[in-house]
Every structure is written in structure tokens, then in C-alpha cells.
Design a protein around this motif. Structure first.
Motif, mmCIF file in Angstrom:
data_model
loop_
_atom_site.group_PDB
_atom_site.id
_atom_site.type_symbol
_atom_site.label_atom_id
_atom_site.label_comp_id
_atom_site.label_asym_id
_atom_site.label_seq_id
_atom_site.Cartn_x
_atom_site.Cartn_y
_atom_site.Cartn_z
ATOM 1 N N ASN A 63 -7.530 6.300 -0.729
ATOM 2 C CA ASN A 63 -6.233 5.630 -0.599
ATOM 3 C C ASN A 63 -6.098 4.440 -1.533
ATOM 4 O O ASN A 63 -5.072 4.231 -2.154
ATOM 5 C CB ASN A 63 -6.008 5.134 0.830
ATOM 6 C CG ASN A 63 -6.084 6.257 1.849
ATOM 7 O OD1 ASN A 63 -6.800 6.186 2.827
ATOM 8 N ND2 ASN A 63 -5.349 7.341 1.581
ATOM 9 N N VAL A 64 -7.179 3.637 -1.570
ATOM 10 C CA VAL A 64 -7.072 2.382 -2.323
ATOM 11 C C VAL A 64 -8.256 2.204 -3.274
ATOM 12 O O VAL A 64 -9.407 2.365 -2.877
ATOM 13 C CB VAL A 64 -7.024 1.161 -1.363
ATOM 14 C CG1 VAL A 64 -6.773 -0.120 -2.145
ATOM 15 C CG2 VAL A 64 -5.955 1.338 -0.296
ATOM 16 N N LYS A 122 -8.149 3.041 6.036
ATOM 17 C CA LYS A 122 -7.949 3.517 4.666
ATOM 18 C C LYS A 122 -9.295 3.893 4.047
ATOM 19 O O LYS A 122 -10.329 3.310 4.392
ATOM 20 C CB LYS A 122 -7.325 2.414 3.807
ATOM 21 C CG LYS A 122 -6.009 1.873 4.357
ATOM 22 C CD LYS A 122 -4.842 2.641 3.807
ATOM 23 C CE LYS A 122 -3.511 2.011 4.125
ATOM 24 N NZ LYS A 122 -3.177 1.970 5.557
ATOM 25 N N THR A 123 -9.256 4.843 3.108
ATOM 26 C CA THR A 123 -10.464 5.079 2.332
ATOM 27 C C THR A 123 -10.379 4.230 1.068
ATOM 28 O O THR A 123 -9.343 4.164 0.413
ATOM 29 C CB THR A 123 -10.604 6.560 1.940
ATOM 30 O OG1 THR A 123 -9.362 7.023 1.414
ATOM 31 C CG2 THR A 123 -10.971 7.400 3.152
ATOM 32 N N LEU A 132 -9.367 -3.227 4.696
ATOM 33 C CA LEU A 132 -8.600 -1.983 4.527
ATOM 34 C C LEU A 132 -9.294 -0.819 5.236
ATOM 35 O O LEU A 132 -8.652 0.051 5.805
ATOM 36 C CB LEU A 132 -8.422 -1.679 3.035
ATOM 37 C CG LEU A 132 -7.486 -2.636 2.293
ATOM 38 C CD1 LEU A 132 -7.567 -2.411 0.791
ATOM 39 C CD2 LEU A 132 -6.044 -2.483 2.767
ATOM 40 N N LYS A 133 -10.627 -0.847 5.188
ATOM 41 C CA LYS A 133 -11.374 0.216 5.851
ATOM 42 C C LYS A 133 -11.156 0.146 7.358
ATOM 43 O O LYS A 133 -10.996 1.178 8.025
ATOM 44 C CB LYS A 133 -12.859 0.075 5.522
ATOM 45 C CG LYS A 133 -13.543 1.433 5.459
ATOM 46 C CD LYS A 133 -15.029 1.307 5.240
ATOM 47 C CE LYS A 133 -15.710 2.574 5.733
ATOM 48 N NZ LYS A 133 -17.065 2.305 6.189
ATOM 49 N N ILE A 140 0.862 -1.183 0.000
ATOM 50 C CA ILE A 140 0.000 0.000 0.000
ATOM 51 C C ILE A 140 0.901 1.237 0.000
ATOM 52 O O ILE A 140 1.813 1.362 0.818
ATOM 53 C CB ILE A 140 -0.914 0.012 1.245
ATOM 54 C CG1 ILE A 140 -1.761 -1.261 1.314
ATOM 55 C CG2 ILE A 140 -1.786 1.263 1.264
ATOM 56 C CD1 ILE A 140 -2.894 -1.348 0.346
#
Lengths: 336, 453
Positions: free
Chosen positions: A206-207, A151-152, A146-147, A117
Motif C-alpha cells: 500500500n505504502v 497497511k502494508t 501505518l502497519k 493515502i
């Protein structure tokens, strides 16, 4: 101290890894009990390390879908090791077996088991694989994961072919609470990706996780379509896709090797998500894939719930397979 | 890769026993070792392999080596016959209820292809059996599974019965039966959720559905790529709900499909259909002999021959052969040839069916780009009739014109011209070989690998 005990100490040293390890063990419990109890039966049955013992062990591994070539390699190195250590009885053989399994898996260059990441800017993750392996479900779980990590996340509905695929991803998006970028069924997946990357950039997420339609690896045109998708991502974000994850069904047999090879050729696969490992299938072919193609398993799917995606860890995987055998071995040590 | 067929695997042993009159026990033992590995690599379950090898060994020892066959071929033949027999038996079609409606239930693991197959099956039932099926969306667990079935229903213009995801599958099926009665649907196909065979709660759900009214057919849908675990899956589903047949999906991939044998020998139920693609008409009958060849890595000659027979005009083929011999093969013939081949389906599929296709020089890398075929076509159509019959007159100004007319480049045209010449040469060589009846010379196919790239 045996290799396994060292490993166990390492794993149980911190409480956090203990819970992860437990989850992993629970998910693998069917796999583990089956395989381990068989190894234990074997040890109890034979006591002596002889040809019959090796032959039956070979059968066990073949039944785990490890594949003829890898099993033969493994057996050769086991025989050598047993001879070298002059092991006459089967006590303690489990640790040698698991040591060799880890070794087969980990030879070759150092590959990261973790996701790459980006610290700054957008990370793009592309999911590929044949039909019905669980790409969309894995994406939903990964988005959740991921959340959870703060992370967004945004999803791109790149499977514009299969009926209901876009809706399926949308349901996951709603569940997890992330946005899904989509077009109508039948539209050009590369165009969906282009749209998604633009949106992801403008919203500063972010992802971005990209879904693609399932395709059999021998369909040339569909593999080319995948290359095109890859190219679009590459062009729009420098260094993208940062991860190309191949979803692989643990139930799949030897064809998984051909899948890994073909998808690697087309899209430079960086990791495997081994799905449906909560069944009785063992997914042993990942050993061979890692050994031959140097593609590491990054995650395993252990159920249908949102948090049923766990990071793959070689040692834990093998530890999970042999945990019961280890506990027995320890018990024996205690008496001594 | 280690995916050689049985024939290649047996090569070494065969060399040794060539010329012997009888196959000895030791020979058989050695060959059976290879048979064993070949079958395991094809994903046949180990236990099934062992039983099978034992049976075949008994048959193979002491067998006279027929004059026409080499000992190796003899063994392969025995293996193949035995395999075919194991998977074959009755070529049963769908069992319809004597008193409608016929109930068909689809079961299997997640991602095996139940929903897609439900659509394909309904399509066959309507087209071939002239019935009026109702599709029932009983997968309330996987997100959007119901929408998927509804979309398929729309594509096929077939009714789909659904009640959303808040009603139990048992209740859905109960009401679907009522609905079918009202609407005079004589076949009901229930699409159930994918489930693990060890998931007791969900397996019970299947039992509950069958207790409303026993289905006439319970089809286990299995991914052809399934490995060793296929036996556990087949056994569990069979024990819990009593399957009546198997549908093998994704067989248009390049898997050997050994699962077919595993399932057949564990559950003892016939494989009724195979899924051969994502389109709604891509469901075919199961052919044991072809499957046996495939598992053994021997290519699928029969399917190829059948396809050729279906699509190739015999008269035209004769004409063409004549042209090969007299070297009067033109670009017009080339196009016609291409069209005939195209009618047989995707080229990559055809190449795959050739036994030992991987071994022919120039073919091992033959990945076919169908778009390239379109380009070739465009080039040829941009030629004048005279150019097509006498390509030698194509000079650089003609090339420029053709390139413009076909939207390609001069390099493309040069390449095609060269390949065309190579092909003519090859054909001359082939037909002269055939006339001499001595095919011993290794056939080389220059340019064949790059023709459609």
C-alpha cells in the motif's frame, strides 16, 4: 463560553480523542508546563492588560522561536482584540492568546493535516530534510503507525551517503517488520528509488516510504539530486510522491523557515514532521511556516519509541500549550 | 524573507542622524531596537540579547562620530567588537593530558553531528597533533550508530572500539581504556549517544562515564541552526557533566548561527571547532570575528580574503588586471580564472561570503551550478587556439563543430559567447571606475546571475 472551553468539549467528547489528546499532552508536558506556567506567572504578575504585559508576552513568544515577524503580527492582533473586547484585566486572556495563535496558524487555504493515502494502488511518501533532524527515525515510526492501521508498508533506503544510514533504516525495518529495499552505500539514490518502486508495485504494497540523505538547503547540487529523485518517483507512479514530508527539528531556530522554503521549491513539500518535541524546545517557527508558506505540520515526534509519532492537530497543540491555564479558568467559573 | 543583516536594518535610523557630531541616547535607543531584532532573528537567545544590548548601549551613547565613519557604521562597529569579544577570548586548542591517554568525550542532543564530528576530530588529532587516537562507540541506543562510527573509522583507517549494543556504555568505556593501553593509543575519543538534556537517566549515564576517569575534554556538539533552546541545552550539559568546549556543526549551511553567542555566554566555554561540511576534513578552527560578522549578516569577508590569499597567485592576478584594462582578455584567461576560483571551493560558498551579496544586482539569484562550469570548460576546450583569442571569428560552422566537440548545443555556445562579451564590457567598466576612484556609480553585473546556471 470561551473558545478554549468549546475546544475542550470538542476534544473530550469522544473517548478515543481523549487518549490521543492525553498522549499529546504528555509528550508536550515539558513544553506546556514551561510555557503555560510562564503565561500564568505573567497573568498573576500583571492582572492588568497593559504595555508591560504585552511586552513580556512578546518575549515569551520570541523565546519559543516563533520569530520576530510573526510575533509582531500576533501582538498587533492581540492588542486590537483586547481593545475591541475592552479587556482591562488579565483574567481570560489565555483564551484570547490561544485563539489568536490558532488563527495565525490556520489562515490561508485549507490544508490537510492528514496523510493522503490512496484508496487504490501505491502511495509513495518521500522524506526530505537537513542532516540530523530525524528522518530515518520518523520513517520507522510512521511505518509502524501505518502497519498498525492495517497497511502494508515498504521502505526505500535512499540515504546512500551517510555512513550507517542504510543499516539504521534496516534496523527500523526489522523492528517494525517491513521490507527495506536497499543498495550498497554510495550508489545512486534515484536508482534505489526506481528499484523500490518496482518492488513495491510487484509486491502490491500500500505504502512506500522513501528515505533520503540529509542535505543542507543551500547545497545546490544536493537539492538537484533531490529533484531527480522526485522526478523518478513521479515518472514511475502517476501522482507520486503523494506526500513529501519535511522533517524539521523542533530545536531549530529561524533557519527552519529557509529550510521549508528551499525544500518546498525543490520538491513541493506537502507537510512537516516536527521532531524532538519532547525536549524543551517549542518549535514555534512552525506557526510562521504555516502562515507564510502554507505547509501544515502533519506529525510530531515525541520520543524515541516506535509509537512516539503523533498526528498534529492545531487545536490540540494549542490546547496542550494552554491546558493548565484553561483548568484554572474553569475553576473560577465554577465558583461563580 | 525577513533575514536582512544589521546594516540594512539600521538604514532608516542612520539616515536621520547622518551629519550629527554625536550619537544621542535616543538615537542609540532606536538603533538598539534594530540590533535586538537582528540578533533575535539570528537565533541569539532573548535573554542574552537583552544583556548584550544593555552593554552596547552604554558604550555607544555619547561616542564621537569619527570622521571616517558614519554614525551607523560606528554603532555597527561597536556591536561587532562587543560580539567578537564575547565569543572570543582564548583561542584554545585541544587540552591534552600530561600523562596519556587523553580522554575526549563528545556529548550533545540527537542529530547534532557527534559521530561525524568524532571522525573529523580524530582526523585532526592524528594529522595536526601527530597522535594515535582510538574511537569508542558508546552509542548503544540509536540503531546502527556503531556501524556508522565503524565505517568512519574504516574511511580514516583508525581503530574503533565497540562491544555491540548489549553492554552498558560505562563498561564499554572502561574496557576501551584497557584496550588503549594495550594498543598504545594516546588519545581516546568517546562517541556517546545523543540525549535530551532533560533526560535524567541518560544524563546520569554521562556522569557515570566521567566517574571512571575524568575526561580531559568534554565537547558539547551543537547544531549551528539551534534556536532559543540552545541556552537550556548548554546549561544542562554544563551543569551535569562540565563541558570544556563547544563544537558548532553544520555551519556550512546558511544559518546565522546566533546559538554560538547564546552558548558562549551561558556556559562560558570556548567554541573550539566548527563543522563546515560532510567530508572528514571539514572541521575548522573557530574565528570569533567571522562569527560576529555572520550573526550580524555582514558576510564573511575575512574568510573570503583568506581563501583568496591561499589560492590566488598574485602575479597572475596582476597579469589579469592588465588584461582587463587593455581588453585583451581571452577564453584562455577565462579558463584560468575559473580554475583559480574553483580552487577556493564551491562557488556558492564564496558568493555567500560576500557582504550584502543579496543586494548586488544580478547576484541575488546567483545559484551556482558547478556542472554548468564543467560544460563551459568543455566548450572552451573544444575551441581552436585562434578561436580562443579572437572569439569574433566563431561563425555558425565553427559553432557546429564546437558543439559537437564539447557535447553541447549551439545555444549553449551562443550563450557563452554573449556572456563572455558582457563580462568583458563589465570589466572594462569596473577597471575604468577604479581608475577614476569614484565607485559611486552603481555597479551592475549583467549576466552574472545566469553565467553558471
Amino acid at each position: 463560553m470561551s473558545f478554549l472551553k468549546k475546544m475542550k468539549e470538542k476534544l473530550t467528547g469522544t473517548s478515543e480523542s481523549e487518549t490521543v489528546s492525553k498522549k499529546f499532552k504528555d509528550g508536550l508536558s515539558k513544553t506546556r508546563t514551561q510555557f503555560t506556567s510562564k503565561v500564568n506567572d505573567l497573568v498573576a504578575k500583571y492582572r492588568k492588560v497593559d504595555e508591560d504585559f504585552f511586552e513580556e508576552l512578546e518575549d515569551l513568544l520570541l523565546q519559543a522561536d516563533v520569530g520576530v515577524e510573526t510575533v509582531m503580527e500576533l501582538m498587533d492582533s492581540l492588542r486590537f482584540e483586547v481593545q475591541r473586547k475592552n479587556m482591562k484585566d488579565t483574567a481570560g486572556i489565555q483564551s484570547v492568546i490561544s485563539e489568536k495563535l490558532v488563527e495565525i496558524y490556520e489562515t490561508g487555504e485549507e490544508e490537510l493535516n492528514e496523510l493522503l493515502i490512496q484508496d487504490n494502488g501505491l502511495t509513495v511518501i518521500l522524506f526530505v530534510g537537513v542532516n540530523g533532524v530525524g528522518k530515518t527515525t520518523s520513517i520507522g515510526k510512521l511505518a509502524h503507525r501505518l502497519k498498525q492501521q492495517g497497511k502494508t508498508v515498504m521502505l526505500a533506503a535512499g540515504d546512500t551517503f551517510r555512513a550507517g544510514a542504510i543499516e539504521q533504516l534496516q534496523v527500523w525495518g526489522d523492528r517494525v517488520g517491513v521490507e527495506v529495499i536497499k543498495q550498497s552505500e554510495g550508489s545512486d539514490p534515484a536508482a534505489v528509488m526506481y528499484d523500490a518502486v518496482r518492488s513495491a508495485k510487484s509486491r502490491g504494497v500500500n505504502v512506500l516510504i522513501c528515505d533520503t540523505a540529509g542535505r543542507l538547503q543551500n547545497k545546490v547540487n544536493l537539492m538537484k539530486e533531490l529533484q531527480k529523485i522526485h522526478k523518478v518517483l513521479e515518472r514511475e507512479v502517476p501522482g507520486a510522491p503523494h506526500e513529501v514530508l519535511l522533517a524539521l527539528d523542533a530545536t531549530t531556530g529561524q533557519n527552519a523557515m529557509i529550510q521549508a522554503q528551499a525544500f518546498k521549491e525543490a520538491t513541493n513539500v506537502t507537510g512537516i514532521v516536527l521532531t524532538k518535541l519532547d525536549g524543551t524546545a517549542k518549535g514555534g517557527i512552525v506557526l510562521a511556516i504555516r502562515n507564510k508558506l502554507h505547509i501544515p505540520v502533519k506529525f510530531v515526534g515525541l520520543g524515541e519509541q516506535m509509537d512516539d509519532l503523533q498526528p498534529f492537530d492545531t487545536e490540540k497543540y494549542v490546547y496542550g500549550l494552554f491546558a493548565e491555564g484553561l483548568e484554572q479558568e474553569e475553576g473560577n467559573d465554577f465558583k461563580n | 524573507m525577513a533575514f536582512e543583516g544589521l546594516a540594512e536594518r539600521l538604514q532608516g535610523t542612520i539616515q536621520r542622524i547622518k551629519g550629527k557630531g554625536k550619537v544621542s541616547e535616543a538615537d542609540v535607543k532606536e538603533m538598539m531596537k534594530e540590533v535586538r531584532f537582528a540578533l533575535i532573528e539570528a537565533d541569539v537567545n532573548l535573554k542574552v540579547v537583552k544583556e548584550f544590548v544593555k552593554k552596547v548601549s552604554e558604550r555607544a551613547v555619547g561616542v564621537d562620530v569619527m570622521k571616517s565613519l558614519t554614525p551607523g557604521q560606528q554603532v555597527i562597529k561597536i556591536v561587532k567588537d562587543e560580539l567578537t569579544q564575547l565569543m572570543g577570548g582564548e583561542q584554545s586548542s585541544i587540552q591534552f593530558a600530561s600523562k596519556p591517554p587523553t580522554i575526549i568525550m563528545m556529548v550533545g542532543l540527537q542529530g547534532a553531528g557527534k559521530t561525524t564530528t568524532t571522525g573529523k576530530l580524530a582526523n585532526i588529532i592524528r594529522k595536526k597533533y601527530n597522535r594515535n587516537p582510538l574511537l569508542v562507540a558508546a552509542d548503544i541506543y540509536r540503531p546502527a550508530a556503531i556501524q556508522q562510527l565503524e565505517t568512519i573509522g574504516k574511511q580514516l583507517s583508525l581503530p574503533v572500539f565497540s562491544m555491540g549494543i548489549d553492554v552498558s556504555p560505562v563498561e564499554i568505556v572502561r574496557q576501551a581504556l584497557e584496550k588503549a593501553k594495550e594498543d598504545h593509543n594516546d588519545v581516546i575519543i568517546i562517541d556517546t549517544a545523543g540525549r535530551l538534556h532533560i533526560d535524567e537517566k541518560l544524563m546520569q549515564e554521562l556522569k557515570d562515564i566521567t566517574s571512571i576517569k575524568q575526561p580531559d575534554e568534554v565537547f558539547l556538539v551543537v547544531d549551528a541552526m539551534t534556536g532559543q533552546d540552545a541556552v537550556n541545552v548548554a546549561q544542562s550539559f554544563n551543569e551535569t557533566v562540565g563541558i570544556t568546549g563547544v563544537i558548532l556543526t553544520k555551519l556550512d549551511g546558511d544559518t546565522r548561527g546566533g546559538a554560538a553567542l547564546s552558548i558562549r555566554s551561558v556556559a562560558g566555554k570556548p567554541i573550539k571547532f566548527v563543522g563546515m561540511g560532510e567530508k572528514m576534513d571539514a572541521l575548522e578552527s573557530f574565528h570569533p570575528e567571522r562569527m560576529a560578522s555572520r550573526i550580524l549578516g555582514m558576510g564573511d569577508m575575512l574568510s573570503l580574503i583568506e581563501k583568496a590569499q591561499e589560492n590566488v597567485d598574485v602575479e597572475k592576478a596582476k597579469e589579469l588586471e592588465e588584461k582587463f584594462r587593455t581588453q585583451s582578455f581571452t577564453f584562455d584567461d577565462f579558463i584560468e580564472q575559473m580554475n583559480q576560483v574553483k580552487k577556493m571551493g564551491p562557488l556558492e560558498d564564496i558568493i555567500k561570503m560576500l557582504p550584502g551579496a543579496g543586494k548586488i544586482k544580478g547576484l541575488e539569484n546567483a545559484k551556482v551550478d558547478e556542472k554548468q562550469m564543467v560544460r563551459v570548460e568543455a566548450i572552451i576546450y573544444a575551441m581552436t587556439p585562434h578561436e580562443k583569442t579572437t572569439p569574433s571569428i566563431i561563425n555558425s560552422s565553427r559553432k557546429k563543430r564546437i558543439a559537437k566537440g564539447s557535447g553541447t548545443s549551439i545555444q549553449d555556445i551562443n550563450r557563452l559567447l554573449k556572456q563572455f562579451e558582457d563580462m568583458k564590457k563589465m570589466m572594462k567598466q569596473m577597471s575604468s571606475n577604479m581608475q577614476q576612484q569614484k565607485g559611486k556609480k552603481k555597479m551592475k553585473m549583467p549576466g552574472l546571475d545566469s553565467l553558471f546556471k
